[in-house]
Structures are given as structure tokens and as C-alpha cells.
Design an enzyme around this catalytic site. Structure first.
Site, PDB file in Angstrom:
ATOM      1  N   GLY A  50       0.819  -1.201   0.000  1.00  0.00           N
ATOM      2  CA  GLY A  50       0.000   0.000   0.000  1.00  0.00           C
ATOM      3  C   GLY A  50       0.849   1.247   0.000  1.00  0.00           C
ATOM      4  O   GLY A  50       1.814   1.355   0.767  1.00  0.00           O
ATOM      5  N   TYR A  51       0.512   2.201  -0.853  1.00  0.00           N
ATOM      6  CA  TYR A  51       1.292   3.438  -0.961  1.00  0.00           C
ATOM      7  C   TYR A  51       0.428   4.682  -0.785  1.00  0.00           C
ATOM      8  O   TYR A  51       0.951   5.794  -0.694  1.00  0.00           O
ATOM      9  CB  TYR A  51       2.002   3.506  -2.319  1.00  0.00           C
ATOM     10  CG  TYR A  51       1.077   3.252  -3.493  1.00  0.00           C
ATOM     11  CD1 TYR A  51       0.358   4.289  -4.084  1.00  0.00           C
ATOM     12  CD2 TYR A  51       0.926   1.969  -4.020  1.00  0.00           C
ATOM     13  CE1 TYR A  51      -0.489   4.051  -5.149  1.00  0.00           C
ATOM     14  CE2 TYR A  51       0.086   1.726  -5.081  1.00  0.00           C
ATOM     15  CZ  TYR A  51      -0.619   2.767  -5.642  1.00  0.00           C
ATOM     16  OH  TYR A  51      -1.468   2.527  -6.706  1.00  0.00           O
ATOM     17  N   GLY A  52      -0.897   4.527  -0.748  1.00  0.00           N
ATOM     18  CA  GLY A  52      -1.815   5.640  -0.569  1.00  0.00           C
ATOM     19  C   GLY A  52      -2.804   5.326   0.528  1.00  0.00           C
ATOM     20  O   GLY A  52      -2.433   5.120   1.676  1.00  0.00           O
ATOM     21  N   GLU A 126      -9.615  -1.674  -6.262  1.00  0.00           N
ATOM     22  CA  GLU A 126      -8.571  -1.068  -7.088  1.00  0.00           C
ATOM     23  C   GLU A 126      -8.780  -1.230  -8.588  1.00  0.00           C
ATOM     24  O   GLU A 126      -8.203  -0.461  -9.372  1.00  0.00           O
ATOM     25  CB  GLU A 126      -7.208  -1.668  -6.710  1.00  0.00           C
ATOM     26  CG  GLU A 126      -6.857  -1.554  -5.246  1.00  0.00           C
ATOM     27  CD  GLU A 126      -6.652  -0.113  -4.797  1.00  0.00           C
ATOM     28  OE1 GLU A 126      -6.425   0.756  -5.668  1.00  0.00           O
ATOM     29  OE2 GLU A 126      -6.733   0.153  -3.591  1.00  0.00           O
TER      30      GLU A 126
END
Length: 244
Positions: A50-52, A126
Site C-alpha cells: 500500500g502506498y496511498g 482497485e
């Protein structure tokens, strides 16, 4: 966006309100994509990177959470959106992984017996419109030692919603003003910034955008805005769908 919303597939209803003409992947297409991904699964545990919003609202069950780095990709507001946190008339921006550099984020290790169930929810979240390309990426720890392989959602640079290289002033205006059924882009930006700080992650570009959006809010509302200005808040149109 919470787990119950994903289980009920309510995300499609929100998208339809904000952007009625947006072409979405069908459930069958999403599940076919997931099967293709699992068919190339590397040995070992399945992780999700996860990056956001996955950092501060994963909405999936996991056995372990670790801060990790991936190489070859960087966090970028390069996905143009007309739903959820934007509309057709006032499009917003969301994060994706674009090529080049590296990215620190949160890695979630899934229980083997839960892999398919949890990833089905993740694909609903997503892969609604197909602008992301899911990939296996190698996770590295603070000493740059690999410790596993994770699924990460990278941008499809050929997709019509790709907004790489957008002028900074345009990006700031979009982030400051766009909102949709899940809330505002400013809220998404500020939550991500605060979550990165809380996890000891420094992202100069995201912090610059947050500072510029904050300054624009101050100019419009007369004071610095830590939270989202009332004019830009958008209450969820589906009961129980507010992100947490």
C-alpha cells in the site's frame, strides 16, 4: 471506504452517481485479472503493498503489517478521476505507482487460507475501471534486504485516465477542489501525508503538494486548513460508505 462497502459492491453505485458514463470492468473481468495474477504467484506468502489510502485504510484482513520499500516505482498523483473523489465537471487526482525511483509504503501479509477472499475485495476496490496494472514487486526492509513479494497496483500509462506529467498548478487546483461520493481529494491527500508521517515515511513531492493545497485553502478561506474546507466536503451518498 470500508470492508462492508466492498463486500456489497457499493463502489459501483457511487461511481455511477459521480460519473454515469464511466466504463467499468465487470466482476467477471476483475476475477479473470485476479486469476491471471495468482497464476504467476512467486513462492512464499502473499503480501499487498500500500502506498496511498491502503496505508491508512487497508480494509483487508492481514497477519502482519510492515513498512517496506519497492524499487523501480514511485508514488505519484498521476491518475485522473471523475468519480469517488471527483466528478466529470470537476475531475480529481489519485495516487498510483509510476515508473522510476522507489517508494516506501505499508506491506500486508495475508493468511494463506484468506488469500483469494481478501484479494477479491482488493480487486473490487482497485480494479473498478482498469486504470491500474497489478504487478508482483519485491519488498525490501530498512537494510535493503528482500523479504517477500507483494501485489502492487501500478498505473497503466496507456489508459485514458493517466495524468503523468500534469502541470503542478493544475494538479494543485484539482486536489484542492475536487470531491465526490467518498469525499474530497484534499482529504485523501492530507490523510496520506499524515499517515506517511506517522509511519516515518518522508515523501517530499507529496508534502509539497499538501503544502500548496493548504496554501490555496488558506487563500480562499482566510486561514490555514489542516482539515478539508467545508465547501469541499462531500457526504457519502451510500449509507455506511464513508472511509475510515
Amino acid at each position: 471506504m470500508n470492508r462492508q462497502m466492498l463486500e456489497r459492491a457499493s463502489i459501483e453505485a457511487l461511481i455511477a452517481i459521480d460519473s454515469p458514463g464511466l466504463e467499468l470492468l465487470t466482476e467477471a473481468q476483475r476475477m479473470a485479472s485476479l486469476r491471471e495474477m495468482l497464476a504467476t504467484r512467486p513462492p512464499g506468502d502473499v503480501w499487498v503493498f500500500g502506498y496511498g489510502s491502503l496505508i491508512w485504510n487497508s480494509a483487508i484482513d492481514s497477519l502482519e503489517r510492515r513498512i517496506a520499500r519497492i524499487d523501480g516505482w514511485h508514488r505519484s498523483f498521476c491518475l485522473s478521476i471523475t468519480a469517488l473523489r471527483g466528478t466529470v465537471d470537476r475531475p480529481g487526482l489519485m495516487l498510483a505507482l509510476d515508473r522510476g525511483g522507489s517508494c516506501h509504503g505499508a506491506a500486508y501479509r495475508l493468511a494463506e487460507e484468506d488469500v483469494e477472499c481478501e484479494l477479491q475485495l482488493l480487486w473490487r476496490r482497485e480494479m473498478a475501471c482498469g486504470a491500474y496494472v497489478p504487478r508482483w514487486v519485491q519488498l525490501k526492509d530498512n537494510e535493503s534486504e528482500p523479504f517477500g513479494w507483494a501485489i502492487a497496483f501500478t498505473i497503466d500509462a496507456d489508459h485514458p485516465q493517466y495524468a503523468g506529467g500534469l502541470d503542478e498548478a493544475v494538479a494543485v487546483r484539482r486536489l484542492a477542489t475536487a470531491s465526490g461520493g467518498l469525499g474530497s481529494c484534499a482529504d485523501y491527500l492530507f490523510r496520506t501525508r499524515d499517515s506517511l508521517h506517522a509511519n516515518g515515511i518522508h515523501d517530499p513531492q507529496l508534502e509539497r503538494l499538501a503544502s500548496l493545497v493548504n496554501a490555496l485553502h488558506a487563500e480562499k478561506f482566510g486561514s490555514s486548513q489542516k482539515a478539508v474546507p467545508p465547501a469541499y466536503r462531500c457526504r457519502s451518498r451510500v449509507q455506511g460508505s464513508a472511509e475510515r
